[in-house]
Design a protein around this motif. Sequence first.
Motif, PDB file in Angstrom:
ATOM      1  N   GLU A 123      43.616  30.291  61.012  1.00 24.52           N
ATOM      2  CA  GLU A 123      43.292  29.548  59.812  1.00 24.52           C
ATOM      3  C   GLU A 123      41.837  29.745  59.398  1.00 24.52           C
ATOM      4  N   ASP A 124      41.181  30.814  59.858  1.00 31.07           N
ATOM      5  CA  ASP A 124      39.801  31.059  59.449  1.00 31.07           C
ATOM      6  C   ASP A 124      39.710  31.265  57.947  1.00 31.07           C
ATOM      7  N   VAL A 125      40.725  31.899  57.377  1.00 28.57           N
ATOM      8  CA  VAL A 125      40.757  32.081  55.937  1.00 28.57           C
ATOM      9  C   VAL A 125      41.580  30.938  55.365  1.00 28.57           C
ATOM     10  N   SER A 126      40.931  30.020  54.670  1.00 28.56           N
ATOM     11  CA  SER A 126      41.610  28.818  54.197  1.00 28.56           C
ATOM     12  C   SER A 126      42.172  28.971  52.808  1.00 28.56           C
ATOM     13  N   MET A 127      41.681  29.970  52.038  1.00 29.74           N
ATOM     14  CA  MET A 127      42.150  30.091  50.661  1.00 29.74           C
ATOM     15  C   MET A 127      41.865  31.487  50.140  1.00 29.74           C
ATOM     16  N   ILE A 128      42.800  31.987  49.383  1.00 26.81           N
ATOM     17  CA  ILE A 128      42.633  33.276  48.728  1.00 26.81           C
ATOM     18  C   ILE A 128      42.903  33.058  47.245  1.00 26.81           C
ATOM     19  N   MET A 129      41.938  33.427  46.424  1.00 28.84           N
ATOM     20  CA  MET A 129      42.067  33.221  44.983  1.00 28.84           C
ATOM     21  C   MET A 129      42.099  34.578  44.293  1.00 28.84           C
ATOM     22  N   LYS A 130      43.077  34.747  43.401  1.00 31.58           N
ATOM     23  CA  LYS A 130      43.224  35.994  42.667  1.00 31.58           C
ATOM     24  C   LYS A 130      43.145  35.710  41.182  1.00 31.58           C
ATOM     25  N   PHE A 131      42.535  36.666  40.473  1.00 36.47           N
ATOM     26  CA  PHE A 131      42.403  36.548  39.030  1.00 36.47           C
ATOM     27  C   PHE A 131      43.304  37.569  38.357  1.00 36.47           C
ATOM     28  N   SER A 132      43.831  37.217  37.195  1.00 32.21           N
ATOM     29  CA  SER A 132      44.787  38.068  36.496  1.00 32.21           C
ATOM     30  C   SER A 132      44.176  39.374  36.014  1.00 32.21           C
ATOM     31  N   SER A 133      42.852  39.355  35.810  1.00 30.78           N
ATOM     32  CA  SER A 133      42.212  40.576  35.316  1.00 30.78           C
ATOM     33  C   SER A 133      42.092  41.643  36.380  1.00 30.78           C
ATOM     34  N   ASN A 134      42.239  41.215  37.637  1.00 28.18           N
ATOM     35  CA  ASN A 134      42.124  42.131  38.772  1.00 28.18           C
ATOM     36  C   ASN A 134      40.780  42.861  38.802  1.00 28.18           C
ATOM     37  N   ALA A 135      39.792  42.352  38.105  1.00 31.48           N
ATOM     38  CA  ALA A 135      38.462  42.961  38.113  1.00 31.48           C
ATOM     39  C   ALA A 135      37.742  42.551  39.391  1.00 31.48           C
ATOM     40  N   PRO A 136      37.015  43.480  40.010  1.00 29.91           N
ATOM     41  CA  PRO A 136      36.300  43.138  41.243  1.00 29.91           C
ATOM     42  C   PRO A 136      35.251  42.044  40.990  1.00 29.91           C
ATOM     43  N   ILE A 137      35.161  41.132  41.928  1.00 32.22           N
ATOM     44  CA  ILE A 137      34.148  40.085  41.868  1.00 32.22           C
ATOM     45  C   ILE A 137      32.879  40.636  42.504  1.00 32.22           C
ATOM     46  N   ILE A 138      31.839  40.712  41.714  1.00 32.12           N
ATOM     47  CA  ILE A 138      30.590  41.302  42.214  1.00 32.12           C
ATOM     48  C   ILE A 138      29.523  40.247  42.516  1.00 32.12           C
ATOM     49  N   HIS A 139      29.751  39.007  42.107  1.00 28.70           N
ATOM     50  CA  HIS A 139      28.753  37.960  42.385  1.00 28.70           C
ATOM     51  C   HIS A 139      29.473  36.640  42.613  1.00 28.70           C
ATOM     52  N   VAL A 140      29.129  35.989  43.733  1.00 27.02           N
ATOM     53  CA  VAL A 140      29.645  34.661  44.062  1.00 27.02           C
ATOM     54  C   VAL A 140      28.455  33.762  44.368  1.00 27.02           C
ATOM     55  N   ALA A 141      28.434  32.614  43.729  1.00 25.89           N
ATOM     56  CA  ALA A 141      27.349  31.643  43.948  1.00 25.89           C
ATOM     57  C   ALA A 141      27.959  30.282  44.194  1.00 25.89           C
ATOM     58  N   ALA A 142      27.603  29.677  45.311  1.00 24.87           N
ATOM     59  CA  ALA A 142      28.120  28.366  45.681  1.00 24.87           C
ATOM     60  C   ALA A 142      26.972  27.352  45.642  1.00 24.87           C
ATOM     61  N   ASN A 143      26.988  26.507  44.650  1.00 20.17           N
ATOM     62  CA  ASN A 143      26.017  25.411  44.543  1.00 20.17           C
ATOM     63  C   ASN A 143      26.783  24.109  44.724  1.00 20.17           C
ATOM     64  N   THR A 144      26.837  23.660  45.969  1.00 21.95           N
ATOM     65  CA  THR A 144      27.691  22.522  46.334  1.00 21.95           C
ATOM     66  C   THR A 144      26.900  21.385  46.944  1.00 21.95           C
TER      67      THR A 144
END
Length: 1580
Positions: A1235-1256
């Motif tokens: 269960e190390d991977v808790s969630m997988i999110m996919k986008f319909s555009s299938n474009a690669p995600i090049i930037h992720v920012a978590a401000n939590t």
Amino acid sequence: MSNIYIQEPATRGKVVLDTTVGDIEIELFSKECPLACRNFLQLCMDGYYDGTVFYRVVPNFIAQGGDPTGTGEGGESATGAFFPINKMVENMKDDEEYDQKTPTASGSETPIDGQSVTTMTRSTSNRQVFNKTNQLPPYTISEFKYSPMHIRLLYSVFDSIETDIRTWKSESTKPITDFINHSDNQIFCANVVHIISQMSEVLCNACGGLLPLLASATSASHEIEIVENTEGLSPLNAIKILKRVMSLVDLFILVNTSNFSELEQEKSMPNGGILRQCLRLTMTTAVRHCVECRFQRFDRSLISKTSETTTTTQQIKTPMKDPIESIIELTYLLNSSEENNIDENIDNLLATFIKNPESVLQDIDIQRLRAIIYRDVDDTKQSQFLALSIVYFVSVLMVSRYRDIIETNQASSSRTTSFMSATASPQSSIMDGNTDTTSVNGLSSIVAPITHNKKNSNDLTTYDDRTDTGNETDNTDSQSIDKKSLDLNSANTTNTQYASIASIPIIDSSTIDQSQISDSKLPDYPKTNFNSNEPSSMNITEKLERTLSNIAPFLRDIFTEFSHILTKTLVGSHGQELLPSGLHALKETASVVELVMLLCSQEWQNSLQKHAGLAFIELVNEGRILAHASKDHVVKVANEADFILNRMRAEDIRKASEFEQLCGQTSLERKEEDELCDHFIISSRQRYLTNALCLKEKFLSQMINDKTTYLNSSNPFWKLDPWEDDLRRRRRLISNSNGTLHSKAISKLSINENDDDDNDMITTLHKQEYLLKQIKQKVQNFLPNNNDDDNLPQIDEKDIDQEYSGPVRYSTECSLICGITAIYGTLAITQNAMVFNTNEEDENFINLGRNILPYIENLHTKWHFNEIRAIFSRRYLLQDRALEIFVSNRTSIMFAFADRTIVKKVVNYLPPVGVGGRYGLPQQRRTSLASPKQLFRSANMTQRWQRREISNFEYLMYLNTISGRSYQDLNQYPIFPWIIADYESEKLDLNKPATYRDLSKPIGALNPTRKSFFVERYNNWESDIIPAFHYNTHYSTADFTLYWLIRLEPFTTYYLNLHENKFDHPNRTFHSIPLSWQNCQRDSSDVKELIPELFSLPEMLNNCNQYNFGQNDDEIKISDVILPKWAHTPEDFIRINRAALESEFVSSHLHQWIDLIFGYKQRGPEAIRAINVFYYLTYEGALNFDAITNPIDRAAIEAQIKNFGQAPSQILTEPHPPRNSAIASNPTMHHVSPEDVSMIMKFSSNAPIIHVAANTNPTLSTQAVITISNKHDFSINKYNPNAGLSTSTYSESPQTLTGQQTQLPLSMDSLLVLNTGLHRRHLGDNFDERIQQRHQSFVVTADNRFIISTGYWDKSFRVQNTDMAKTTQVLYGHFDIVTCACRSDITIAGNCFIVTGSRDSTVCIWIWNGAKGAIIDKEDPNQEINPSPTAILTGHDTEIICLCVSAELGIVLSGSEHGLVLQHTLQGDILRAFENPSDMMTATPRLLSLSNDGDIIVCYDRSTLCLYTLNGKLMRQAIFEEETIQSFILNTDGQYTVIGGDRGFVQILRTHDLQPIYAYPQCDASIRSLTITHDQSLFS
């Protein structure tokens, strides 16, 4: 030659000057008299005010009692001439306290009339005075005298009044009586009447006096034998004033129909008093005219022709005119112009008065008497009194003229006795009583009792007291009847001009010459001198008719009109009524002779003398009473004025003294201000010069751009940068351009091998007992003053920012504390800045070693208020008189002032920042002035430490900071404990309790043997002066601090400067950590604790500057510090030591050590039980420094304090609470589970995600994870920190929205789920297609509201909001396409630094304002359009590939293509270049990451990771051959590094050795970006 005495308030002395003017005394009064007092002095005092100075002018003879000749001898002639007159005047004074004293030529006391006379003496200032004490009083009130200034003022008043009257007269439509009686002019008229009443009596006396003039007019000799007090008026002035006053009387009293009762009540006068004053003035004027007519001083040619026909016209009977109309026709004021107002001489004056010289009374006088008697006819008593007085006055004059006419025919020779000799001779006085023996019917003797009474009594006679004076009638009536053949021409008359009677009453003492009095023969005066053109012979009847023709009808009218009153009053000796029997003589048809003979009869003489004479006497006495009352009032007012003037003089002296002091003080202040300004100007020039040199070097280095010069290997010397991070750690080393090898510094060649150091110290302590006895400061115990309020002080928090006239609001002298040195200078506070300038002329600065100056910063520095972050109150040498100010460049400045008062003033002038915002305290001035105990009680740091929100290191730094420990004062350096006790093991187990020292005991009590030694010392201490102690040294001194930091500048230079440019013996030099621990366990003089650098700065253990410390006894060269076996490098030791500090064992026991150093075991009984007592001079409050006034003793005590060290301020008097137990929790990244991977999110555009920012962060209103694809689409995915950790796949399908969304960590952007408003999630299409978008191409702000994107073709970077994807800012700062960007951590206000890199090889630093949501200009924060970068970083030659910035560490890391990684400061200064791995000299740094602990990881080329220290030392190198690393990130504490690459693996590495410890399951795509949430969840 005369003397002028000038008295000034400042000197209170008399200055004698020579002058040619008359003898006068001038007293100078206050130059700043108030207006009311000034007017009072002008009107009531004898003085002159010229606008700035008030002069009082008094004749010297009167003021000093000297002779009138000015010889100073006081001759007998002067005394004989003036004594009778002055004596007579003084007898009339009721308020005189002394008798007239007459000096003789010999200076002896001569009795005069039975009274002793005091000899004339001279004071030390040569002033002649009659003074029994022979001392000159500073100020005396002389008798009131009219001065020229008074005359001038009176003339001004009269001129103004007469101007108004002439204005009325010019009005032809109304008579003047209408103006006078008009209601609008009542106040004006009342004021004029008041002026007349106020000066009437004085004016009567000044004109000769009513009685003296009447006596002269009625006496046989016609000589003036009694002279009234003239009040200093000359004859000319007296007649001028009398003329003008009588004109005012005519109009404002006689013509005026108003009632004066209210005015009389205000003046406390009896009813009818003003009219009686008017009567006295009229009688004085009339009798004066009568006397003047006798001596004919005037020029008869000046008399108008109309007056010459008076004799002929008066025989014609004309109807009786109204007396008011007659007065208006005859009064002078209405018959003269303004040009004729000033008469040149006395002849012109007399000509204006006397119209008929042969008449006894002038027509105007008769009309005035008539108007007076008829004005208050309704008042019976007043009318009776006035009638009797006038009857007596007129009868006396008529009978005396009848006598003169008879005697003129009998006498054949003129008199030879002069008026002056008569006045000078006491035998000629009326006191003889023989003057009237030759008078006809003795009518002149009626006046004799009056004058005789005036001479012999000082008490005024009342109406009832004079009833017996009628018995003194003259018996010579028959003598006058027998005289025959009276020939008026028988007298020898001449045309010679004789001296006027007007000159007789005014004998000015300052103008009489003694020789003239004794030698000159004054001319004789005829009785009567008629015109030469009159008939040669005239009988007595004709003469009487001619002389009395105008006065006889007046007297008859009185007898007729007031017969009902006079009949009952004028009775004979047998009580018979006299008036009816004389009705024939009182008829108008009767002859004047009959009326005269009736008045000369014995019965009429007795009756007039007994009844009418008493009324006249009462009238005269009333005038005297009023005159004396007026004089008393003047004297009283003068006394009050004297009191006021003395008070004013004293006030003037006080003000003058204050003014002089103020002037001196102001001059001194101005001089100091000038010196201060000059000092500031010079200092500013030096500051600008220094800045210019620094900029010059910077620009030259940028122009040369030789990166190799910035490599660590190219810099032989380094020094510690004072920059502090958030935990107050100083970790940066910077190049030292002033560094040297200190080759001249040699090691001490010998060492005392005997363990006698402790005994030597005890001997030194005993020697210091003598000094303590001298200052009488015996200390019984060390208990501090625990009365401090636990709360913050409630001082006034008013905003003191106000307008000031000058640029400097406050300046004071102070000392800049720099390590071991105090630099004397001046601190100035302006409207918006604080400036310190060193006094380079100070002796201590001159004697300061030249080698230490380069390491002393802020000698001439200016700090703007917006740079000040915190202000702490500090102690200096155990005195609460210092401040430590923290500024925005992460450094601090410490100033020591003269006393606590100045500290408070400085704090009040500085901005209210408190102690900053880190400790949860209000940012107010009172917080800056709070005591350490108050700060501890009010802060929230202890609770945060207990909850494990902050580390042990941070908490200890907090305690050091609030207790007064500072990096700026080596005597108060921060204190940290020894943590590890095992320095011999090969490997250290931090889980074993034996690894740690006992934190409940002081360092000196850890060894039982040494503990017993210290206990025995304390118990056997015998000194009564120095209290007992366990340890003769301290755990923190300047020497111990320099002992630890000997290898780093500026501490090396500090050490050499303190020890005469000599290193210590190698055996005592810090060279081994295990040995230092052993010494702390066995040496009785070594109880030192650690410093913060042993937990944060590994460079202190390396001899990076290659100093020669010599060899120890084992012939081992002293260089780098020998480390424990379990530490392979200094970095390992610092890391392990820090880990031990943060261990669970230390967390559970650290509060016990806090009690020893900062808490209740620091002093007092608990300290004795804990074996924790140090030398008393190390404790705060042990001495009262205010009682030590001797500077030598004070310097000796301060030297002892520096030598023995200083304990921190005690902040706790009860046990410190322990830390809460650790909560058992394991991070997700450390567990291997499906269960190390808790969630997988996919986008319909299938474009690669090049930037992720978590401000939590929980403090944010919207916690989200923002993703950006390479198609420039972004999504805002809401973060759910409470979601379960079940593994799920989430897609954009709407049917999966329900049921699972609330259980997942992320909720996909609703716009993407609903497929609506997609344009609100697109950044645009203006990107340059040549640029490959990467993780560092975008920056998301900490509040998730804005995205900063780079790579635009127009060489800009843009700010777009995440709500609508609207561009809010377009910024230009580069000359080529912007390739990458990054941001620093945010501040509490939401601000941060934005750093951008470009193909132009430059890096720009921008300021992001979180409140405005925009990049702003540093110089103008309000400018959001086209802001300028705060700094531009240079040094690269190629395109900037990667960036990293840390606001806490103050550095910017940048890597360029095929170049080096450069380290800059936020101010733009380059610090160093990181050396590439030896086998990768041309490698390209692609990724950078930086931890708050200073660990720097660089990814070169594809897969090479290099670990550097903050100061550029390469520590580790790891190569992942099968992986192309695309992104990596460090966790919050920097212990772990997460990497991801093209293979889809996410791995966790241990940061300090780059060893992999865990790998997540492989993903089906490349890992392009990584981010970690606030709760340590990982997103990729």
